[in-house]
Design a protein around this motif. Structure first.
Motif, PDB file in Angstrom:
ATOM      1  N   ASN B 139       0.678  -1.304   0.164  1.00 61.12           N
ATOM      2  CA  ASN B 139      -0.184  -0.069   0.129  1.00 61.12           C
ATOM      3  C   ASN B 139       0.982   1.433  -0.020  1.00 61.12           C
ATOM      4  N   VAL B 140       1.533   1.484  -1.205  1.00 56.68           N
ATOM      5  CA  VAL B 140       2.897   2.440  -1.167  1.00 56.68           C
ATOM      6  C   VAL B 140       2.066   3.519  -2.077  1.00 56.68           C
ATOM      7  N   ARG B 141       2.304   4.869  -1.631  1.00 56.94           N
ATOM      8  CA  ARG B 141       1.567   5.902  -2.349  1.00 56.94           C
ATOM      9  C   ARG B 141       2.996   6.835  -3.105  1.00 56.94           C
ATOM     10  N   LEU B 142       4.147   6.613  -2.421  1.00 53.84           N
ATOM     11  CA  LEU B 142       5.433   7.337  -2.995  1.00 53.84           C
ATOM     12  C   LEU B 142       6.447   6.718  -3.527  1.00 53.84           C
ATOM     13  N   GLY B 143       7.095   7.173  -4.608  1.00 51.05           N
ATOM     14  CA  GLY B 143       8.130   6.716  -5.393  1.00 51.05           C
ATOM     15  C   GLY B 143       9.239   7.478  -5.833  1.00 51.05           C
ATOM     16  N   ILE B 144      10.572   6.937  -5.702  1.00 56.56           N
ATOM     17  CA  ILE B 144      11.677   7.804  -6.060  1.00 56.56           C
ATOM     18  C   ILE B 144      12.059   7.299  -7.393  1.00 56.56           C
ATOM     19  N   ILE B 145      12.458   8.062  -8.390  1.00 58.02           N
ATOM     20  CA  ILE B 145      12.923   7.678  -9.387  1.00 58.02           C
ATOM     21  C   ILE B 145      14.556   7.991  -9.681  1.00 58.02           C
ATOM     22  N   ALA B 146      15.341   6.967  -9.651  1.00 54.89           N
ATOM     23  CA  ALA B 146      16.898   7.323  -9.784  1.00 54.89           C
ATOM     24  C   ALA B 146      17.422   6.563 -10.890  1.00 54.89           C
ATOM     25  N   VAL B 147      16.796   6.456 -11.776  1.00 55.20           N
ATOM     26  CA  VAL B 147      17.326   5.713 -13.114  1.00 55.20           C
ATOM     27  C   VAL B 147      17.831   6.654 -13.993  1.00 55.20           C
ATOM     28  N   ALA B 150      17.307   8.209 -19.862  1.00 61.69           N
ATOM     29  CA  ALA B 150      16.573   7.518 -21.016  1.00 61.69           C
ATOM     30  C   ALA B 150      15.572   6.619 -20.522  1.00 61.69           C
ATOM     31  N   ALA B 151      15.578   6.008 -19.107  1.00 55.62           N
ATOM     32  CA  ALA B 151      14.718   5.123 -18.597  1.00 55.62           C
ATOM     33  C   ALA B 151      13.726   5.709 -17.435  1.00 55.62           C
ATOM     34  N   ALA B 152      13.906   7.265 -17.534  1.00 56.11           N
ATOM     35  CA  ALA B 152      13.071   7.738 -16.429  1.00 56.11           C
ATOM     36  C   ALA B 152      11.420   7.709 -16.774  1.00 56.11           C
ATOM     37  N   ASN B 169      11.858  12.783  -8.326  1.00 52.78           N
ATOM     38  CA  ASN B 169      12.630  12.476  -9.558  1.00 52.78           C
ATOM     39  C   ASN B 169      13.971  13.045  -9.563  1.00 52.78           C
ATOM     40  N   PHE B 170      14.948  12.231  -9.609  1.00 51.81           N
ATOM     41  CA  PHE B 170      16.336  12.674  -9.653  1.00 51.81           C
ATOM     42  C   PHE B 170      17.027  12.559 -11.101  1.00 51.81           C
ATOM     43  N   ALA B 171      16.025  12.149 -12.176  1.00 50.40           N
ATOM     44  CA  ALA B 171      16.553  12.105 -13.444  1.00 50.40           C
ATOM     45  C   ALA B 171      16.287  13.572 -14.000  1.00 50.40           C
ATOM     46  N   PRO B 172      17.300  13.937 -14.738  1.00 55.39           N
ATOM     47  CA  PRO B 172      17.333  15.529 -15.233  1.00 55.39           C
ATOM     48  C   PRO B 172      16.174  15.255 -16.537  1.00 55.39           C
ATOM     49  N   VAL B 173      15.057  15.281 -16.238  1.00 55.04           N
ATOM     50  CA  VAL B 173      14.264  15.204 -17.230  1.00 55.04           C
ATOM     51  C   VAL B 173      12.760  15.552 -16.695  1.00 55.04           C
ATOM     52  N   MET B 174      12.142  16.263 -17.332  1.00 52.44           N
ATOM     53  CA  MET B 174      10.680  16.511 -16.854  1.00 52.44           C
ATOM     54  C   MET B 174       9.587  15.632 -17.299  1.00 52.44           C
ATOM     55  N   LEU B 175       9.014  14.755 -16.376  1.00 54.66           N
ATOM     56  CA  LEU B 175       8.252  13.787 -16.523  1.00 54.66           C
ATOM     57  C   LEU B 175       6.984  14.327 -16.995  1.00 54.66           C
TER      58      LEU B 175
END
Lengths: 205, 205
Positions: B139-147, B150-152, B169-175
């Motif tokens: 039952n998780v609501r929060l995620g960290i992206i550290a890829v 290109a994979a973000a 989001n740590f990836a240098p891209v606007m999701l």
């Protein structure tokens, strides 16, 4: 306030790259505003403050604005950075390959722990007492603080005495600095707490 | 806009802790404003929006405001987080011990690279295809992206489909995300570029 304004310019750049990758050639201030979470007036005000020119009625040419932003950020120079703290965050930053793309160079790392200095490393590492000598020799203006909370203010004082003018601080503490030194804090926990609050609010709706 | 407002509240907290450590018991909105780089009116407006109560004329009681902020951030709950990407940044975050102090718990890490999953780790790790199952079970609501960059977006899409509502989001891209998902970007290079700009400006004065 100029720090917040230039941070928005850097966010606009990320947004412009996103729309460029989606195949767009032009963008309106309205779209940029919506992406960043500010008003279209704010976008136009920021563009005006930093002399970013374009046709706001027909849409800004994305590549043209990107070029102007890159000029603004002095992309032609190499900016040297030192880092205090060779723990987990410090090691991750040393291994990070993205600095070179932005004309940034991590020139040295420092720690007071001899064990951390012994680790093999892609950049030269020294005891923290060498900070003033290295800053002077390499003519560095930027420092990263990646030490534990309790050691952060002392690391900050050492950097400032050595002549550092801009500090990126990963320690979860508000540093005391003179007015001519600029600090930017990165707080992973703080950002997560904000996300918890915002997403919980949504849930209650 | 609520995200920016709650981020300021979290900055005020850091600032309140600093003044408390310096021995102060009371603080004025003027001082808080100066520390954060906003107007005193903005501080009072933020306090009012989040129902932080105190005597603004005689000064706010620091401990009282800290307690109110902690209540606001639901400090009594444990907030579960998952992380996608077990590279350098991911590994550093897994080793970081500060989450527990803020009632945060990193419950699982994911990667598509079997070599990264084999590393010994303080938290359970799984192939990224297990994200939906783990999010549902825990039952998780929060995620960290550290890829990598290109994979973000793909990692982001997987998180959203699994039901994640807040992403750091740590990836240098606007999701690209739907309106009910909140993203907060952490860009080390972006922050350094802003510091370069601001400190260069100062030099030219």
């Amino acid at each position: 306030m100029i720090k917040k304004n230039i941070q928005r310019i850097i966010q606009y750049r990320m947004c412009l790259l996103k729309f460029q990758n989606l195949g767009f050639e032009k963008i309106f201030s309205y779209t940029l505003a919506q992406e960043i979470g500010v008003s279209p007036e704010q976008v136009r005000k920021d563009f005006s403050q930093f002399h970013l020119r374009g046709n706001k009625k027909a849409g800004y040419l994305i590549q043209d604005i990107l070029d102007q932003i890159n000029d603004l950020l002095h992309k032609e120079d190499i900016h040297k950075i030192i880092m205090v703290g060779l723990g987990n965050i410090g090691q991750a930053l040393i291994k990070y390959k993205g600095f070179a793309n932005r004309n940034m160079q991590l020139v040295a790392g420092f720690d007071i722990d001899p064990a951390k200095l012994k680790k093999t490393c892609r950049i030269p590492t020294f005891h923290s007492k060498e900070i003033p000598a290295v800053v002077k020799k390499e003519n560095v203006r930027l420092g990263i603080i990646a030490v534990p909370e309790a050691a952060a203010q002392e690391a900050c004082n050492t950097l400032i005495e050595a002549g550092i003018k801009g500090i990126l601080n990963f320690a979860p503490v508000m540093l005391k600095t003179p007015p001519d030194v600029v600090v930017q804090n990165i707080s992973v926990c703080g950002e997560l707490e904000a996300l918890v609050y915002v997403t919980e609010k949504d849930k209650q709706k």
